[in-house]
Motif scaffolding. Structure first.
Motif, short mmCIF file in Angstrom:
data_model
loop_
_atom_site.label_atom_id
_atom_site.label_comp_id
_atom_site.label_asym_id
_atom_site.label_seq_id
_atom_site.Cartn_x
_atom_site.Cartn_y
_atom_site.Cartn_z
N ARG A 215 0.81 -1.21 0.00
CA ARG A 215 0.00 0.00 0.00
C ARG A 215 0.85 1.27 0.00
O ARG A 215 0.31 2.37 -0.11
N PHE A 216 2.16 1.15 0.16
CA PHE A 216 3.01 2.33 0.32
C PHE A 216 4.26 2.21 -0.55
O PHE A 216 4.62 1.12 -1.01
N HIS A 269 0.22 5.17 -5.72
CA HIS A 269 -0.06 4.35 -6.92
C HIS A 269 -0.25 2.88 -6.54
O HIS A 269 0.22 1.98 -7.24
N ALA A 270 -0.96 2.65 -5.44
CA ALA A 270 -1.09 1.29 -4.90
C ALA A 270 -2.23 0.50 -5.52
O ALA A 270 -2.41 -0.68 -5.21
N MET A 352 -2.43 -1.79 7.02
CA MET A 352 -2.23 -0.82 8.11
C MET A 352 -2.55 0.60 7.66
O MET A 352 -1.82 1.55 7.94
N LEU A 353 -3.67 0.74 6.97
CA LEU A 353 -4.10 2.02 6.42
C LEU A 353 -5.54 2.25 6.87
O LEU A 353 -6.42 1.44 6.57
N THR A 419 6.73 7.15 9.51
CA THR A 419 7.62 7.78 8.53
C THR A 419 8.47 6.76 7.78
O THR A 419 9.13 7.12 6.79
N GLN A 420 8.43 5.50 8.19
CA GLN A 420 9.07 4.45 7.39
C GLN A 420 8.17 4.00 6.24
O GLN A 420 8.65 3.40 5.28
N ALA A 421 6.86 4.28 6.34
CA ALA A 421 5.92 3.92 5.28
C ALA A 421 5.57 5.11 4.41
O ALA A 421 5.52 5.02 3.19
N LEU A 422 5.28 6.24 5.05
CA LEU A 422 4.98 7.49 4.36
C LEU A 422 5.99 8.54 4.82
O LEU A 422 6.07 8.82 6.01
N SER A 423 6.74 9.11 3.91
CA SER A 423 7.67 10.16 4.30
C SER A 423 6.88 11.41 4.69
O SER A 423 5.72 11.56 4.29
#
Length: 451
Positions: A215-216, A269-270, A352-353, A419-423
């Motif tokens: 997802r990321f 773009h998932a 996890m979203l 922040t490891q998945a979404l900056s």
């Protein structure tokens, strides 16, 4: 200066039972993240509120609602159980502030302390309460509860039930409503609940076999602290949502969910959106007034690609209905099914979203056409939009969690991100893109989603 008053309470019922499905949901989260999630808040008291009234209020809620007399204890075989006590004493913390101190600031600091300091769900009563006094007079009030015994909708039910407290005597003015946790655990072993659980599992399994596993764009190195909160407040987006709501005939919930899904797709773009939504389950019989934990995450799947924004809103609305119908299940059986599907797919699924609409959206009417702002008003409001960074923490959490906060005249959303998945730059991009797509679609029924 502070001290604690012990308040005695006595209610009906005692015993031990297995966890309810809602409690199992929180138990799994609590053990996965290593945190006891606390909910509640701080508020200013009405003028004239006495300490005696607050003591009566605390005794009232403890006696009346079984969940607040329930502790979660682990059996020798490792299985948790809810243990209900009939009576006891619970602490009410009294904090007298110094000259020059701000009672609101002290209340907020107390709320944060209650949220983050250690809590023993096996021994502590699941209520932490404090009164902040200024010149000896109660000024602010703080109450926090572990998520194991109450959810946000249960907190609303608790507040709503206070009308049944006689402020002068502490007596109950009406019978308590709502199913209680031990009774619910017994019902969830019955045939009707089993049928609902199986239907939910079939729905989830269908989508778990189809949705993309990732997802990321990450993983990224991340930041320290790792989890960041970012809030976006937009009057212009609020006006745009009103225009879209009036045109589509749908309330603001699916409009905002669609904006979130479009923004996520533009950034990650998932593929088809697979967003977990918190479902209250309080439309079920005798659930609405229950002071307990009934909410469970549902799975909302819809595609925002190659369509107009209005078409995407319609898809989101239908998906939300299906999500709500299929968010009542035994988390243990759900975990077994998911593990089996992942093994067959040969990959782990990233779910996890989250999207959580904290407002009472369904109770709000769809905007009337004559109440819709014009384009000039919308663009005039745009400069007032504000992005602010909030709490940064190393307390483990999900990868992305969007809260729609209550606000009377703005769209106010908070995105908590790993922040490891979404900056942080992607986090900002998602929030700003939500506003951008809403403004673009406000007066254009043919506006494409752009993904």
């Amino acid at each position: 200066m502070q001290h604690t008053i012990m308040v005695p309470f006595h209610g009906e019922g005692a015993g031990s039972e297995e966890l309810t499905w809602g409690q199992w949901t929180v138990w799994r989260m609590m053990n996965g993240f290593g945190s006891v999630f606390m909910i509640g808040g701080a508020m200013r008291l009405e003028e004239g509120t006495s300490l005696e009234h607050l003591k009566r209020l605390l005794a009232f809620i403890m006696a009346r609602h079984e969940s607040l007399r329930t502790r979660i204890r682990t059996e020798p075989d490792g299985q948790p159980r809810q243990v209900l006590a009939e009576s006891g004493e619970v602490g009410l913390e009294v904090i007298d502030i110094e000259d020059g101190e701000d009672p609101a600031a002290v209340a907020e600091a107390t709320r944060e302390r209650y949220e983050f300091e250690p809590f023993d769900i096996a021994q502590d009563w699941p209520v932490r309460m404090a009164v902040i006094r200024k010149d000896g007079v109660p000024d602010h009030f703080v109450a926090m509860y572990p998520h194991m015994v109450i959810d946000a909708y249960g907190f609303d039910a608790l507040v709503g039930d206070l009308v049944n407290l006689d402020r002068r005597t502490g007596a109950e003015l009406a019978a308590r409503g709502g199913i209680q946790p031990m009774e619910l655990a017994r019902k969830q072993r019955g045939a009707s609940a089993a049928r609902q659980c199986e239907a939910s599992l079939r729905y989830w399994e269908k989508w778990l076999r189809e949705v993309p596993a990732r997802r990321f764009n990450g993983p990224y190195p991340g930041c320290d602290p790792r989890w960041w909160d970012c809030t976006y407040d937009s009057r212009a987006a609020f006006l745009a949502v009103g225009a879209i709501s009036a045109r589509t005939g749908l309330h603001s919930g699916p409009v905002l969910l669609t904006a979130y899904a479009v923004a996520l797709e533009r950034v990650t773009h998932a593929g088809p959106s697979a967003i977990r939504m918190v479902v209250s389950n309080r439309f079920r019989p005798d659930f609405a007034p229950s002071v307990s934990v009934l909410a469970q995450p549902g799975l909302c799947v819809f595609d925002v690609r190659d369509c107009t924004f209005d078409e995407a809103v319609g898809r989101a609305w239908h998906a939300q209905i299906a999500t709500g119908k299929n968010a009542y299940y035994d988390p243990r059986k759900m975990a077994e099914m998911r593990k089996r599907v992942e093994k067959e797919r040969g990959e782990e699924l990233d779910l996890m979203l989250y999207f959580n609409d904290r407002r009472k959206t369904l109770a709000q009417p769809v905007a009337e056409p004559e109440a819709v702002a014009d384009a000039e008003q919308l663009w005039d409001a745009l400069p007032s939009s504000r992005l602010t960074w909030g709490i940064r923490s190393n307390t483990p959490d999900v990868k992305a969690y969007l809260d729609v906060n209550g606000s009377p005249d703005t769209v106010n959303v908070t995105l908590r991100s790993d922040t490891q998945a979404l900056s942080p730059s992607e986090q900002v991009a998602i929030l700003r893109t939500m506003e951008e797509i809403l403004l673009a679609a406000a007066f254009d029924p043919d506006c494409p989603t752009g993904v």
